[in-house]
Enzyme design. Structure first.
Site, mmCIF file in Angstrom:
data_model
loop_
_atom_site.group_PDB
_atom_site.id
_atom_site.type_symbol
_atom_site.label_atom_id
_atom_site.label_comp_id
_atom_site.label_asym_id
_atom_site.label_seq_id
_atom_site.Cartn_x
_atom_site.Cartn_y
_atom_site.Cartn_z
ATOM 1 C CG HIS A 238 48.107 51.297 41.141
ATOM 2 N ND1 HIS A 238 47.409 52.348 41.644
ATOM 3 C CD2 HIS A 238 49.402 51.517 41.368
ATOM 4 C CE1 HIS A 238 48.242 53.171 42.180
ATOM 5 N NE2 HIS A 238 49.463 52.705 42.021
ATOM 6 C CD GLU A 483 48.957 62.909 33.140
ATOM 7 O OE1 GLU A 483 48.731 61.701 33.149
ATOM 8 O OE2 GLU A 483 49.511 63.510 34.080
ATOM 9 C CG ASN A 506 47.367 55.282 30.829
ATOM 10 O OD1 ASN A 506 47.230 54.831 29.702
ATOM 11 N ND2 ASN A 506 48.383 54.954 31.607
ATOM 12 C CG ASP A 507 45.407 60.352 34.276
ATOM 13 O OD1 ASP A 507 44.416 59.866 34.838
ATOM 14 O OD2 ASP A 507 46.544 60.327 34.766
ATOM 15 N NE ARG A 517 44.383 55.588 35.033
ATOM 16 C CZ ARG A 517 45.617 56.073 34.986
ATOM 17 N NH1 ARG A 517 45.824 57.370 34.835
ATOM 18 N NH2 ARG A 517 46.657 55.290 35.081
ATOM 19 C CB CYS A 554 54.538 57.876 28.423
ATOM 20 S SG CYS A 554 53.749 59.183 29.360
#
Ligand code: PEP
Ligand code: MG
Length: 633
Positions: A238, A483, A506-507, A517, A554
């Site tokens: 985050h 993902e 990211n995932d 992560r 993304c």
């Protein structure tokens, strides 16, 4: 990238800040060579994970635990009375919040989910809770915040050794109530500071926190935060995403920094190398200030390309889109020259809302986001909650394995009315007579073909409901976020059910590498430039092209120049990223041809180790677009 370079000693750095990246090392190599901290010295060099590039110098502004700043000074009698008043106001506001959130959750999700807020109200009205806080304010002359901090510490000690799950949950509930109270106290403190012209205003602040949660970001509002350091978190946590979206240099995973830093200490954040310096000497400070200016100047120069088209050196058109978490980011995307929004993370609307946004509020928000999005083009992702993003009224906070558990679309399926309300809000915002031009609806964490079919059925149900209610809406393309490794393997089958794909690297990387992560201890494994990840990305992109389905990426690597070169070589022509990076990628493309990117990819796909790929790509970037290397990776 998570892998780090050698920790440059501050004195050497002072003489010559590293403008050009030195060859990178893996985390293990770096750890073996890391210099011990010089105990007792003013100058402290700490290493973390470089999560948002650039350099920042400023005064420390510490967030300890859930509280803003530190309040240890005793109050005088008048101030104590005022503090009591502030506490009572915060209590009243918290009580109103809890009533309202209870009602909304009851309406939208049902009795079971709402009951948690009755428990919170009971805690808030518990006479012992209130008596303690009030007596510490009046008798011990502590601020309301300090009293709440003390109360939380007391409860935490009390429950420290319990293995009783019920009691552990009660502690979590108490913490939630205290967070709400602290939030309202901070609101009035911020207002008072603003009224008085806030101490330290105008001075850049470096935020130093254990973890950065969305409510902090919400509260920090207008503070001049120019750098962020956190003890936990990785490149795609985050805090990192928020920092990157605002172009703020940040370093995460700096274990144990908080107890060693006081408000007002001078901090250097080197978000290129992952270094944090506390109270460095004059020479070092001057060198870093110079580097900071160079980074800012480069950013400013690059921002001038905002109106130029995104095309490669050989004339290939590329779509550069913005990742957003709210309307302000959509405006930033337009200001930075993005051609649309590629990912609207709608969960921030829920995370920062005082209770639960209902269909109408969501609809209004999506209409605003569409109006602010460049070319009124936007891809809206349904609620992606769970993992590291938690809201009290939804999901299960006691899961042992939250990232692998009940998150995202899995939660949405379990709350059909809630899910349908979000889908209806998006479809309404996409109505042809509204402002929308190109609205797409995307679903996170899709794993199987059955899920994709279920999603389509939900969308049809929402459309039928709107038709029956005679409410105008638009039909939108339905896409999936790729993902989960299982989805990557069966992408050809999923494509039969989807109109488009967006790769959530990211995932995808954390699941492929089985490396959290958010955990800095495994950040060297959670590395996109690894052979396995690159093989999978190549497969997915090529399969989408073969099926003539649009594909975007993304995840955060869309903005990392070294990764962009490889993705471009794979044939990707649509990238979605934090708005601040759009000009950087535009600049890179000016120097890149498809032929060169494909040749580089061919070499890289034969490499066996991540370290080899990272070194090679750093060299390639230095050759393709040398001026971008100052920003780090
Ligand atoms: C991703 O996983 O790459 C992504 C873009 O989604 P998020 O970071 O919000 O999980
Ligand atoms: Mg994701």
């Amino acid at each position: 990238m998570a892998a780090k370079r050698k920790a440059t000693p501050p004195r050497e750095t002072a003489k010559k800040p590293v403008a050009k990246p030195a060859p990178r090392q893996t985390k293990d190599e770096a750890a073996a060579q890391r210099k011990p901290e010089r105990s007792g010295a003013k100058l402290v060099l700490r290493d973390g994970v470089a999560v948002s590039p650039g350099v920042a110098v400023g005064k420390a502004y510490c967030i300890r635990d859930i509280f803003l700043g530190d309040e240890t000074r005793p109050l005088d009698d008048v101030a104590a009375l005022h503090e009591l008043y502030r506490y009572d106001v915060a209590r009243e506001k918290t009580a109103l919040d809890l009533k309202s959130v209870y009602k909304k959750v009851l309406d939208q999700l049902g009795e079971q989910q709402a009951s948690i807020f009755l428990a919170h109200e009971a805690i808030l009205h518990d006479p012992a809770f209130t008596a303690k806080v009030r007596s510490w304010i009046v008798d011990s002359k502590q601020s309301a915040q300090a009293a709440l901090q003390r109360l939380l510490a007391e409860y935490t000690d009390l429950f420290a050794y319990t293995t009783d799950e019920f009691l552990k949950e009660r502690l979590a509930d108490i913490r939630d109530v205290i967070i709400r109270l602290a939030g309202h106290l901070a609101e009035t403190a911020e207002k008072a500071a603003a009224d008085e012209g806030a101490a330290g205003e105008g001075e850049p602040n470096i935020l130093v926190a254990g973890e950065l949660v969305p409510s902090h970001v919400f509260m920090l509002g207008d503070r001049d935060i120019t750098g962020i350091v956190t003890e936990t978190g990785g490149r795609t946590s985050h805090a990192a995403i928020l920092a990157r979206s605002r172009g703020i240099p940040a370093v995460s995973g700096v274990e144990g920094i908080l107890p060693r830093v006081q408000n007002g200490d001078v901090i250097v954040v080197d978000g290129r190398e992952g270094h944090v310096l506390v109270n460095p000497d004059y020479e070092t400070l001057t060198a870093y200030r110079k580097l900071q200016r160079e980074c800012v100047n480069l950013r400013d120069r690059l921002a001038e390309n905002r109106d130029q088209p995104a095309v490669s050196a050989d004339g290939q058109k590329v779509q550069l889109l913005a990742n957003i978490s709210g309307v302000a980011d959509a405006k930033a995307g337009a200001a930075m020259g993005a051609s649309g929004v590629g990912l609207y993370r709608t969960e921030y609307l829920f995370l920062t809302h005082p209770d639960v946004p209902d269909e109408e509020e969501q609809y209004q928000n999506y209409v605003e986001a569409i109006a602010a999005a460049p070319n009124r083009s936007i891809t809206i992702r349904t609620l992606d909650i769970g993992g590291d993003k938690k809201i009290a009224y939804i999901g299960d906070n006691r899961e042992a394995n939250p990232f692998m558990g009940w998150r995202s679309i899995r939660i949405s399926f379990e709350h059909p009315q809630f899910f349908l309300a979000q889908i209806r809000a998006v479809l309404r915002a996409a109505a042809p007579d509204g402002k929308a031009k190109d609205v797409r609806l995307m679903f996170p964490m899709v794993t199987t073909v059955e899920e994709m079919r279920k999603i389509r059925a939900f969308v049809h149900r929402a459309e039928r409901q709107l038709t029956e209610r005679k409410i105008p809406y638009g039909r939108v393309p339905i896409g999936l976020m790729l993902e989960v490794p299982a989805a990557a393997v069966s992408i050809d089958m999923l494509l039969e059910e989807a109109d488009f794909v967006s790769i959530g690297s990211n995932d995808l990387v954390q699941y492929l590498m089985a490396a959290d992560r958010d955990n800095p201890k495994v950040s060297s494994l959670c590395e996109p430039l690894s052979p396995a990840v690159l093989q999978v990305l190549t497969h997915v992109i090529r399969t989408c092209h073969a099926a003539c389905k649009p594909v975007t990426l993304c995840g955060e690597i869309a903005a990392v120049p070294q990764a962009c070169v490889l993705l471009f070589g794979m044939g990707l022509r649509s990238f979605s990223m934090s708005p601040a990076f759009v000009p950087v990628v535009k600049e890179l493309l000016k120097h890149l041809t498809a032929e060169r990117a494909e040749a580089i990819l061919k070499i890289v796909l034969r490499m066996r180790t991540t370290a080899q790929i990272i070194r090679f790509m750093d060299e390639q970037l230095a050759d393709i677009a040398p001026k971008l290397t100052i920003l780090g990776s």
